[in-house]
Design a protein around this motif. Structure first.
Motif, PDB file in Angstrom:
ATOM      1  N   GLY A 198      13.678  16.733   2.167  1.00 57.24           N
ATOM      2  CA  GLY A 198      14.395  15.708   2.903  1.00 57.24           C
ATOM      3  C   GLY A 198      14.304  14.335   2.269  1.00 57.24           C
ATOM      4  N   TRP A 199      13.147  14.040   1.669  1.00 53.50           N
ATOM      5  CA  TRP A 199      12.992  12.718   1.054  1.00 53.50           C
ATOM      6  C   TRP A 199      13.540  12.659  -0.363  1.00 53.50           C
ATOM      7  CZ3 TRP A 199      12.862   8.611   3.635  1.00 53.50           C
ATOM      8  CH2 TRP A 199      12.262   8.582   4.901  1.00 53.50           C
ATOM      9  N   ARG A 200      13.477  13.753  -1.093  1.00 55.35           N
ATOM     10  CA  ARG A 200      13.981  13.739  -2.463  1.00 55.35           C
ATOM     11  C   ARG A 200      15.470  14.054  -2.549  1.00 55.35           C
ATOM     12  NH1 ARG A 200      12.368  10.634  -5.537  1.00 55.35           N
ATOM     13  NH2 ARG A 200      12.610  11.828  -7.457  1.00 55.35           N
ATOM     14  N   GLY A 201      16.051  14.529  -1.444  1.00 55.43           N
ATOM     15  CA  GLY A 201      17.491  14.759  -1.418  1.00 55.43           C
ATOM     16  C   GLY A 201      17.922  15.970  -2.205  1.00 55.43           C
ATOM     17  N   THR A 202      17.149  17.038  -2.116  1.00 55.95           N
ATOM     18  CA  THR A 202      17.489  18.290  -2.774  1.00 55.95           C
ATOM     19  C   THR A 202      16.802  19.429  -2.040  1.00 55.95           C
ATOM     20  OG1 THR A 202      17.297  19.605  -4.814  1.00 55.95           O
ATOM     21  CG2 THR A 202      15.609  17.932  -4.448  1.00 55.95           C
ATOM     22  N   ALA A 203      17.472  20.570  -1.959  1.00 61.18           N
ATOM     23  CA  ALA A 203      16.898  21.711  -1.244  1.00 61.18           C
ATOM     24  C   ALA A 203      15.728  22.331  -1.998  1.00 61.18           C
ATOM     25  CB  ALA A 203      17.962  22.767  -0.987  1.00 61.18           C
ATOM     26  N   GLN A 204      15.642  22.086  -3.289  1.00 60.41           N
ATOM     27  CA  GLN A 204      14.550  22.628  -4.104  1.00 60.41           C
ATOM     28  C   GLN A 204      13.911  21.510  -4.925  1.00 60.41           C
ATOM     29  OE1 GLN A 204      17.075  26.513  -5.213  1.00 60.41           O
ATOM     30  NE2 GLN A 204      14.921  26.715  -5.811  1.00 60.41           N
ATOM     31  N   PRO A 205      13.126  20.666  -4.267  1.00 60.25           N
ATOM     32  CA  PRO A 205      12.494  19.545  -4.977  1.00 60.25           C
ATOM     33  C   PRO A 205      11.435  20.020  -5.957  1.00 60.25           C
ATOM     34  CG  PRO A 205      11.627  19.726  -2.757  1.00 60.25           C
ATOM     35  CD  PRO A 205      12.749  20.710  -2.841  1.00 60.25           C
ATOM     36  N   GLU A 206      11.216  19.205  -6.968  1.00 65.07           N
ATOM     37  CA  GLU A 206      10.180  19.481  -7.967  1.00 65.07           C
ATOM     38  C   GLU A 206       9.320  18.240  -8.158  1.00 65.07           C
ATOM     39  OE1 GLU A 206      11.538  21.429 -11.613  1.00 65.07           O
ATOM     40  OE2 GLU A 206      13.510  21.623 -10.686  1.00 65.07           O
ATOM     41  N   ILE A 207       8.101  18.465  -8.600  1.00 65.93           N
ATOM     42  CA  ILE A 207       7.227  17.351  -8.979  1.00 65.93           C
ATOM     43  C   ILE A 207       7.070  17.401 -10.493  1.00 65.93           C
ATOM     44  CG2 ILE A 207       4.965  16.277  -8.748  1.00 65.93           C
ATOM     45  CD1 ILE A 207       4.750  17.494  -5.968  1.00 65.93           C
ATOM     46  N   ARG A 208       7.977  16.727 -11.162  1.00 67.53           N
ATOM     47  CA  ARG A 208       7.900  16.648 -12.619  1.00 67.53           C
ATOM     48  C   ARG A 208       7.004  15.483 -13.046  1.00 67.53           C
ATOM     49  NH1 ARG A 208      13.085  17.667 -11.104  1.00 67.53           N
ATOM     50  NH2 ARG A 208      13.452  15.411 -10.982  1.00 67.53           N
ATOM     51  N   GLU A 209       7.094  14.370 -12.299  1.00 70.22           N
ATOM     52  CA  GLU A 209       6.271  13.195 -12.597  1.00 70.22           C
ATOM     53  C   GLU A 209       5.544  12.767 -11.334  1.00 70.22           C
ATOM     54  OE1 GLU A 209       6.731   8.448 -13.723  1.00 70.22           O
ATOM     55  OE2 GLU A 209       8.326   9.844 -14.325  1.00 70.22           O
ATOM     56  N   ALA A 210       4.239  12.808 -11.385  1.00 70.29           N
ATOM     57  CA  ALA A 210       3.404  12.327 -10.280  1.00 70.29           C
ATOM     58  C   ALA A 210       2.676  11.078 -10.753  1.00 70.29           C
ATOM     59  CB  ALA A 210       2.407  13.390  -9.854  1.00 70.29           C
ATOM     60  N   GLN A 211       2.802  10.007  -9.996  1.00 73.81           N
ATOM     61  CA  GLN A 211       2.125   8.762 -10.334  1.00 73.81           C
ATOM     62  C   GLN A 211       0.982   8.519  -9.362  1.00 73.81           C
ATOM     63  OE1 GLN A 211       4.331   5.071  -9.770  1.00 73.81           O
ATOM     64  NE2 GLN A 211       3.103   4.003 -11.305  1.00 73.81           N
ATOM     65  N   ALA A 212      -0.157   8.122  -9.894  1.00 70.54           N
ATOM     66  CA  ALA A 212      -1.305   7.737  -9.071  1.00 70.54           C
ATOM     67  C   ALA A 212      -1.649   6.281  -9.372  1.00 70.54           C
ATOM     68  CB  ALA A 212      -2.509   8.627  -9.344  1.00 70.54           C
ATOM     69  N   LEU A 213      -1.735   5.472  -8.333  1.00 68.55           N
ATOM     70  CA  LEU A 213      -2.096   4.069  -8.471  1.00 68.55           C
ATOM     71  C   LEU A 213      -3.370   3.792  -7.683  1.00 68.55           C
ATOM     72  CD1 LEU A 213       1.387   2.339  -7.971  1.00 68.55           C
ATOM     73  CD2 LEU A 213       0.100   2.514 -10.110  1.00 68.55           C
ATOM     74  N   VAL A 214      -4.340   3.193  -8.333  1.00 65.57           N
ATOM     75  CA  VAL A 214      -5.566   2.750  -7.673  1.00 65.57           C
ATOM     76  C   VAL A 214      -5.640   1.235  -7.809  1.00 65.57           C
ATOM     77  CG1 VAL A 214      -8.076   2.847  -7.641  1.00 65.57           C
ATOM     78  CG2 VAL A 214      -6.769   4.919  -8.109  1.00 65.57           C
ATOM     79  N   PHE A 215      -5.556   0.546  -6.685  1.00 71.95           N
ATOM     80  CA  PHE A 215      -5.634  -0.912  -6.661  1.00 71.95           C
ATOM     81  C   PHE A 215      -7.062  -1.347  -6.346  1.00 71.95           C
ATOM     82  CE2 PHE A 215      -1.223   0.072  -5.422  1.00 71.95           C
ATOM     83  CZ  PHE A 215      -0.541  -0.627  -6.403  1.00 71.95           C
ATOM     84  N   ALA A 216      -7.531  -2.388  -7.017  1.00 70.49           N
ATOM     85  CA  ALA A 216      -8.910  -2.844  -6.837  1.00 70.49           C
ATOM     86  C   ALA A 216      -8.938  -4.332  -6.491  1.00 70.49           C
ATOM     87  CB  ALA A 216      -9.732  -2.587  -8.102  1.00 70.49           C
ATOM     88  N   GLY A 217      -9.787  -4.691  -5.528  1.00 70.09           N
ATOM     89  CA  GLY A 217      -9.925  -6.090  -5.139  1.00 70.09           C
ATOM     90  C   GLY A 217     -11.323  -6.393  -4.637  1.00 70.09           C
ATOM     91  N   ASN A 218     -11.646  -7.668  -4.562  1.00 70.62           N
ATOM     92  CA  ASN A 218     -12.935  -8.117  -4.025  1.00 70.62           C
ATOM     93  C   ASN A 218     -12.715  -9.012  -2.804  1.00 70.62           C
ATOM     94  OD1 ASN A 218     -15.053  -6.893  -5.454  1.00 70.62           O
ATOM     95  ND2 ASN A 218     -14.692  -8.217  -7.232  1.00 70.62           N
ATOM     96  N   HIS A 219     -13.753  -9.084  -1.950  1.00 68.39           N
ATOM     97  CA  HIS A 219     -13.577  -9.620  -0.603  1.00 68.39           C
ATOM     98  C   HIS A 219     -14.636 -10.657  -0.248  1.00 68.39           C
ATOM     99  CE1 HIS A 219     -10.655  -6.435   0.058  1.00 68.39           C
ATOM    100  NE2 HIS A 219     -11.497  -5.650  -0.594  1.00 68.39           N
ATOM    101  N   GLY A 220     -14.166 -11.808   0.265  1.00 67.37           N
ATOM    102  CA  GLY A 220     -15.077 -12.867   0.659  1.00 67.37           C
ATOM    103  C   GLY A 220     -15.978 -12.507   1.820  1.00 67.37           C
ATOM    104  N   VAL A 221     -15.554 -11.541   2.643  1.00 62.48           N
ATOM    105  CA  VAL A 221     -16.383 -11.156   3.787  1.00 62.48           C
ATOM    106  C   VAL A 221     -17.711 -10.564   3.343  1.00 62.48           C
ATOM    107  CG1 VAL A 221     -15.501  -8.796   4.066  1.00 62.48           C
ATOM    108  CG2 VAL A 221     -16.245 -10.100   6.088  1.00 62.48           C
ATOM    109  N   CYS A 222     -17.801 -10.169   2.087  1.00 58.43           N
ATOM    110  CA  CYS A 222     -19.086  -9.663   1.575  1.00 58.43           C
ATOM    111  C   CYS A 222     -20.182 -10.731   1.640  1.00 58.43           C
ATOM    112  CB  CYS A 222     -18.925  -9.167   0.139  1.00 58.43           C
ATOM    113  SG  CYS A 222     -18.000  -7.626  -0.001  1.00 58.43           S
ATOM    114  N   ASP A 223     -19.791 -12.003   1.715  1.00 57.43           N
ATOM    115  CA  ASP A 223     -20.788 -13.071   1.857  1.00 57.43           C
ATOM    116  C   ASP A 223     -21.579 -12.939   3.153  1.00 57.43           C
ATOM    117  OD1 ASP A 223     -19.926 -14.120  -0.532  1.00 57.43           O
ATOM    118  OD2 ASP A 223     -18.694 -15.688   0.371  1.00 57.43           O
ATOM    119  N   ARG A 224     -21.051 -12.163   4.105  1.00 61.30           N
ATOM    120  CA  ARG A 224     -21.750 -11.949   5.371  1.00 61.30           C
ATOM    121  C   ARG A 224     -22.781 -10.832   5.286  1.00 61.30           C
ATOM    122  NH1 ARG A 224     -19.352 -13.794  10.091  1.00 61.30           N
ATOM    123  NH2 ARG A 224     -21.335 -13.104  10.984  1.00 61.30           N
ATOM    124  N   GLY A 225     -22.935 -10.221   4.126  1.00 64.56           N
ATOM    125  CA  GLY A 225     -23.931  -9.168   3.948  1.00 64.56           C
ATOM    126  C   GLY A 225     -23.522  -7.827   4.509  1.00 64.56           C
TER     127      GLY A 225
END
Length: 338
Positions: free
Chosen positions: A57-84
């Motif tokens: 339904g999302w790929r718009g084909t009755a026989q979807p394939e996964i030819r390309e799979a992308q994985a994204l890992v986002f990284a960040g740091n947080h000021g709330v860590c100052d609270r221990g």
């Protein structure tokens, strides 16, 4: 990325849902009709059949394939860590990003096994966000910039997008976003994270409650800026960019799901193309999944983050499509009963 994925204000996202591509029931029905003709008892592949129909339904084909799979890992740091609120220093975020880039983390092994192209996106690790318990974690501009960076990281040629995160302190951020959007008691959204003991969890709950109370009057997307981190904002941007390209998304566990809580609060339709890869061992994840009205694909007692559960779920999706596309129909196999 197309210009339409770039935002100037948080309010741009709140009103976005009606303009986005929708699930194509015609192709899902065609996939279901194919399932009925495959050499198996009706419904015998259980959720694998449902997943094949979802992807159709999302790929718009009755026989979807996964030819390309992308994985994204986002990284960040947080000021709330100052609270221990975390037993580890924020330098660990930088060190783990280096480990990802060197191929030494769990997500590297699981992406290699599941056939996903992994990219790690660090977001100003030398400049943590503000402490949300005393002020806003990000300004609107900072939040929108991170959303746009997340959107720009998505490959529009991908057939599936796996999302994950890394950031010391982001289990506290996840609890704040979940509590801020969905309510309840702060303690119900707080778990061990990277190893907090009972005293540490109590402190996290107090800090989360303080922050949520401080920012209670804000809209859901404004709460993303006030309570969230750059990696949470980037996850939201990636989710929206994927939707524009009709790319299904597999969210990882608690932190990744909580990152999308502001989208849920803004308009649940923004998340219709998303799956939840696994049920996290973090106690708040069950309630989050219920609020999202999405059942996790896997339940393995994991709570690592990094996109690890989502990468494992990708193998299940590949299995679903392998059966859906590769099995013979009753007519093709000359088997009676079709």
């Amino acid at each position: 990325m197309p210009e339409t994925t770039i935002f100037s204000h948080l309010s741009d996202i709140s009103d976005l849902a009606p303009s986005l591509p929708e699930f194509d029931q015609q192709f899902a029905d065609a996939a279901r009709a194919r399932q009925a003709q495959l050499t198996k008892p009706p419904g015998s592949l259980g959720k694998l059949e449902e997943l094949a129909e979802f992807l159709a339904g999302w790929r718009g084909t009755a026989q979807p394939e996964i030819r390309e799979a992308q994985a994204l890992v986002f990284a960040g740091n947080h000021g709330v860590c100052d609270r221990g609120v975390n037993p580890f220093p924020q330098e660990v975020t930088v060190q783990m990003v280096a480990n990802f880039e060197a191929g030494g983390a769990a997500i590297n092994q699981l992406c290699q096994l599941s056939g996903a192209n992994l990219s790690v996106v660090p977001l100003e690790l030398d400049r943590p966000t503000g402490d949300f318990s005393t002020g806003a974690a990000m300004s609107e501009k900072e939040c929108v910039d991170a959303i746009n960076l997340g959107a720009a990281a998505v490959s529009t040629s991908a057939d599936i997008l796996i999302l994950g995160e890394m950031g010391i302190g982001n289990s506290t951020v996840a609890a704040a976003l979940a509590h801020g959007i969905l309510g309840g008691d702060a303690k119900d959204w707080v778990g061990r994270g990277t190893g907090s003991d009972s005293d540490g969890q109590s402190l996290k709950a107090r800090v989360v409650a303080e922050g949520v109370k401080r920012h209670a009057s804000l809209s859901p997307m404004e709460k993303l800026a006030a309570l969230g981190g750059r990696e949470q904002a980037a996850i939201c941007g990636a989710v929206i960019a994927a939707r524009r390209a009709r790319i299904p998304v597999v969210l990882d566990g608690y932190i990744c799901t909580a990152a999308c809580a502001p989208l849920l609060g803004a308009d649940p339709r923004l998340l219709e193309h998303c799956l939840i890869g696994h049920a996290s061992a973090e106690p708040g994840h069950k309630a989050l999944c219920a609020a999202f009205d999405k059942a996790p694909i896997l339940d393995l007692g994991m709570a690592l983050g990094e996109g690890s559960g989502a990468a494992l779920a990708l193998m299940v999706l590949r299995g679903a499509l392998s059966c859906h596309n590769g099995m013979a129909t009753f007519a093709e196999a000359g088997v009676a009963g079709g």
